[in-house]
Design an enzyme around this catalytic site. Sequence first.
Site, PDB file in Angstrom:
ATOM      1  N   HIS A 146       8.913 -27.981-113.872  1.00 25.29           N
ATOM      2  CA  HIS A 146       9.082 -26.595-114.335  1.00 25.29           C
ATOM      3  C   HIS A 146       8.469 -25.602-113.366  1.00 25.29           C
ATOM      4  O   HIS A 146       8.689 -24.404-113.472  1.00 25.29           O
ATOM      5  CB  HIS A 146       8.453 -26.421-115.712  1.00 25.29           C
ATOM      6  CG  HIS A 146       9.107 -27.303-116.735  1.00 25.29           C
ATOM      7  ND1 HIS A 146       8.586 -28.512-117.105  1.00 25.29           N
ATOM      8  CD2 HIS A 146      10.252 -27.170-117.423  1.00 25.29           C
ATOM      9  CE1 HIS A 146       9.386 -29.079-117.982  1.00 25.29           C
ATOM     10  NE2 HIS A 146      10.415 -28.285-118.198  1.00 25.29           N
ATOM     11  N   ASP A 192      18.790 -41.198-122.321  1.00 31.56           N
ATOM     12  CA  ASP A 192      17.812 -40.126-122.534  1.00 31.56           C
ATOM     13  C   ASP A 192      17.629 -39.822-124.002  1.00 31.56           C
ATOM     14  O   ASP A 192      18.605 -39.663-124.738  1.00 31.56           O
ATOM     15  CB  ASP A 192      18.313 -38.833-121.854  1.00 31.56           C
ATOM     16  CG  ASP A 192      18.151 -38.883-120.337  1.00 31.56           C
ATOM     17  OD1 ASP A 192      17.183 -39.492-119.875  1.00 31.56           O
ATOM     18  OD2 ASP A 192      18.995 -38.295-119.638  1.00 31.56           O
ATOM     19  N   ILE A 250      14.697 -38.557-112.790  1.00 28.62           N
ATOM     20  CA  ILE A 250      15.093 -38.560-114.199  1.00 28.62           C
ATOM     21  C   ILE A 250      16.604 -38.394-114.369  1.00 28.62           C
ATOM     22  O   ILE A 250      17.147 -38.566-115.448  1.00 28.62           O
ATOM     23  CB  ILE A 250      14.313 -37.470-114.971  1.00 28.62           C
ATOM     24  CG1 ILE A 250      12.809 -37.630-114.732  1.00 28.62           C
ATOM     25  CG2 ILE A 250      14.592 -37.518-116.453  1.00 28.62           C
ATOM     26  CD1 ILE A 250      12.242 -38.988-115.067  1.00 28.62           C
ATOM     27  N   LEU A 260      22.503  -8.786-126.207  1.00 32.27           N
ATOM     28  CA  LEU A 260      21.065  -8.616-126.007  1.00 32.27           C
ATOM     29  C   LEU A 260      20.602  -9.395-124.775  1.00 32.27           C
ATOM     30  O   LEU A 260      19.801  -8.917-123.977  1.00 32.27           O
ATOM     31  CB  LEU A 260      20.292  -9.083-127.257  1.00 32.27           C
ATOM     32  CG  LEU A 260      18.771  -8.975-127.153  1.00 32.27           C
ATOM     33  CD1 LEU A 260      18.327  -7.544-126.898  1.00 32.27           C
ATOM     34  CD2 LEU A 260      18.093  -9.519-128.422  1.00 32.27           C
ATOM     35  N   LYS A 261      21.129 -10.592-124.637  1.00 29.64           N
ATOM     36  CA  LYS A 261      20.776 -11.406-123.453  1.00 29.64           C
ATOM     37  C   LYS A 261      21.057 -10.629-122.164  1.00 29.64           C
ATOM     38  O   LYS A 261      20.218 -10.518-121.288  1.00 29.64           O
ATOM     39  CB  LYS A 261      21.595 -12.701-123.477  1.00 29.64           C
ATOM     40  CG  LYS A 261      21.470 -13.527-122.218  1.00 29.64           C
ATOM     41  CD  LYS A 261      22.526 -14.632-122.204  1.00 29.64           C
ATOM     42  CE  LYS A 261      22.434 -15.441-120.929  1.00 29.64           C
ATOM     43  NZ  LYS A 261      21.215 -16.252-120.855  1.00 29.64           N
TER      44      LYS A 261
HETATM   45  N1  GLN Z   1      18.869 -36.899-117.376  1.00 32.64           N
HETATM   46  C1  GLN Z   1      18.605 -35.554-117.726  1.00 32.64           C
HETATM   47  C2  GLN Z   1      18.312 -34.728-116.478  1.00 32.64           C
HETATM   48  O1  GLN Z   1      17.744 -35.247-115.577  1.00 32.64           O
HETATM   49  C3  GLN Z   1      17.443 -35.454-118.662  1.00 32.64           C
HETATM   50  C4  GLN Z   1      17.181 -34.033-119.086  1.00 32.64           C
HETATM   51  C5  GLN Z   1      16.081 -33.868-120.089  1.00 32.64           C
HETATM   52  O2  GLN Z   1      15.253 -34.737-120.257  1.00 32.64           O
HETATM   53  N2  GLN Z   1      16.040 -32.740-120.756  1.00 32.64           N
HETATM   54  O3  GLN Z   1      18.631 -33.582-116.405  1.00 32.64           O
HETATM   55 ZN    ZN Z   2      13.126 -34.402-119.650  1.00 34.04          ZN
END
Ligand code: GLN
Ligand code: ZN
Length: 759
Positions: free
Chosen positions: A699, A604, A436, A18-19
């Site tokens: 995003h 995380d 991050i 399906l994907k």
């Molecule tokens: N360290 C991860 C990244 O930067 C954290 C991802 C997340 O918070 N979903 O991709």
């Molecule tokens: Zn995140």
Amino acid sequence: MVTTHNLGFPRIGKNRELKFALENYWKKSISEKDLYKSASELRRQHWSDQSKLDWLPAGDFSLYDHVLDTSFLLGNIPGRVCSRSGDRLDYYFRAARGRGVTDTASDYSINACEMTKWFDTNYHYIVPEFDKNTAFSLQAGQLIEQINEARAQGFKVKPVVLGPVTYLWLGKSKDGSNKLALLDNLVSVYAELLSTLERIGCEWVQIDEPVLVLELDQDWQHALRKAYYQLQSIPVKLMLATYFGELLNNLQLTCELPVNGLHIDAVTATDEVAKVIDWLPNHKVLSLGIINGRNVWKADLYRLLEWLEPIHSALQDRLWLAPSCSLLHIPVDLESEAALDSEIRSWLAFAIQKLDEIDILAKALNHGRSSVSSQLEENSIALNSRRQSARVHLSAVKARINKIDDKTAVRKSPYRERAIQQRSKIKLPFFPTTTIGSFPQTQKIRQARLDLRQSRLSEKEYRTLMQQEIETCVREQEALGLDVLVHGEPERNDMVEYFGEQLAGYAFTQFGWVQSYGSRCVKPPIIYGDVAHTHAISTEWIQYAQSLTSKPVKGMLTGPVTMLNWSFVRDDQSREQTCLQLALAVRDEVLALEKAGIGIIQIDEAALREGLPLRKSQWKSYLDWAVRAFRIAASGVQDTTQIHTHMCYSEFNDIIVAIAEMDADVITIENSRSGMELLSAFDQFLYPNEIGPGVYDIHSPNIPSVDSIIELMQKAAQRIPIDRLWVNPDCGLKTRSWDEVRPALRNMVAASRHLASHF
Ligand code: GLN
Ligand code: ZN
């Protein structure tokens, strides 16, 4: 005779057919007709996979999401998605993802509907939209077609629909009006739907009301009573399905609703079954969801039979058997896992195997255990092997768990003292900048991983390529002027899978895909045994990155709670126990990094919030052990080592106290999409350590301006002392391109410099 049925089957297909059909359709490489054809082939396959059962579900299949299907079934289609030309499928995908296939780039202005977690699962549904003028109208064509399609293929089906009260509950009122005011109109459309289904010859209809396992106030309880009293005049039999938890104070209400059958989740609510049998009026069918639809383990069939035989004697034909919930949440077929260790495989059951278990249990009840003695024996051998396996039980791990004491979960000194020591060791400006963890996962990186898997690259060549990526990433960050660098995570396919693959106790599937939303799937690893850290996992990469630069490099790890919440977990010990084992393993990795000279380590916890129980009354006990697990992972280090954590959500208010108790030196958190909304959490409680409220939404491909970042940080500085503020994006950058990342981070660094010189 007991009757067997299923609540819903995975839609994505054994090989994610399906994907691929959806993605090809969106790319316009297949036609609408081809897409429908693939969908109908999948349905045929799925019905045939379930054909041992007495009643198969129909209408559980969906091209994107069953809640969105319900909105279309009820004619509740957001006006903006039909404001432009296109057919119903265009409307559908506009609602789901902001664009239909006939839309061109200049049309991409339509906002998709919001998406959110389906109860406490990792599936995400499309949130229905309401306002005070919402009017429903029945559009049952697609559902009827699927019922007829199944019948034409000779399958006996019961349509599955989401119940009216759960549908309302899951939606969002866009104008703040009371959703319950829509109930009467909604129920009249359900009445029309049920009459239609009765007219086309449906005997049973499964109507899902999982809200019955939640904390409901009187208005919602009343709505349930009202809805089902109104629907009882329709002469079709309703199987009211509840799942994902216990009914607790809704138990009596549930049993009294005027329907012909009730399904309960007998896996999570095992202890309620006796009570439900007491309360349930004599004419009602009771469907027991005895096989876990949320996990991948074989059931203990002998134990279940011991329990079910007396229930069967009492209820006779009124007893139905099913999985606890729809099988949407587990992979399709264990037979595909040829590469999985055969001993571990013998302990597992995926969707198709779970239905076999239902069939075996039903045969044993209907015709005696001897009619299925060899299957029962096989099951019991597999279970014994799992119980006794030396691969499951590692005495060293258990001994270590027993030695955990209060000291294991606390840093040597409180934050204030640590901060002083860290500041003198790690020299950072005010408003320090960092990221991050991940940087763009380019096509080149993904190709290298594929080449390694398919042996076109040797381990050594792969390593060299990854080192080159790390070097590029470090140089880019230096050029941008970031203060705390990262290695960029090129070597990681997935933040849980990567670490799981290197810990004892974890197994991986090849095809164990589970739908997360739309065409997106995840392949959760399986924790089958005691988890142990056997070797350093990340040090080599982080050390390499550190060797390239005089700036501090932050080591990146996935925390124990996130490892737990994004895996299939053991059912032979509590989640808490498994989480403690993960915590010790992460602790070892943290210490290995510290020993390798890394002074800043991020653990995380992207999925900490996801693990919250459905009922608020149970939050505290989860948060207590989850926070403790994090602290165990983080507390082995010296005061001078700075521990960061990261979370990708801003709904912070209700758990801020628990998050503060994690006592990370620095937390980075999502925030920009909500315009510093998280700061409102600080009205009652000021976060006591350092915090980096994400200043830009990763995003979106948009580049944040210097001014917008300054503005966000100034808002933050009104609430939080400036010596505790960091500047960073919302989340990892792996889904973005370098062309987007460079200017965005350049602006971020410029904003930080401006702020530092103006305070
Ligand atoms: N360290 C991860 C990244 O930067 C954290 C991802 C997340 O918070 N979903 O991709
Ligand atoms: Zn995140």
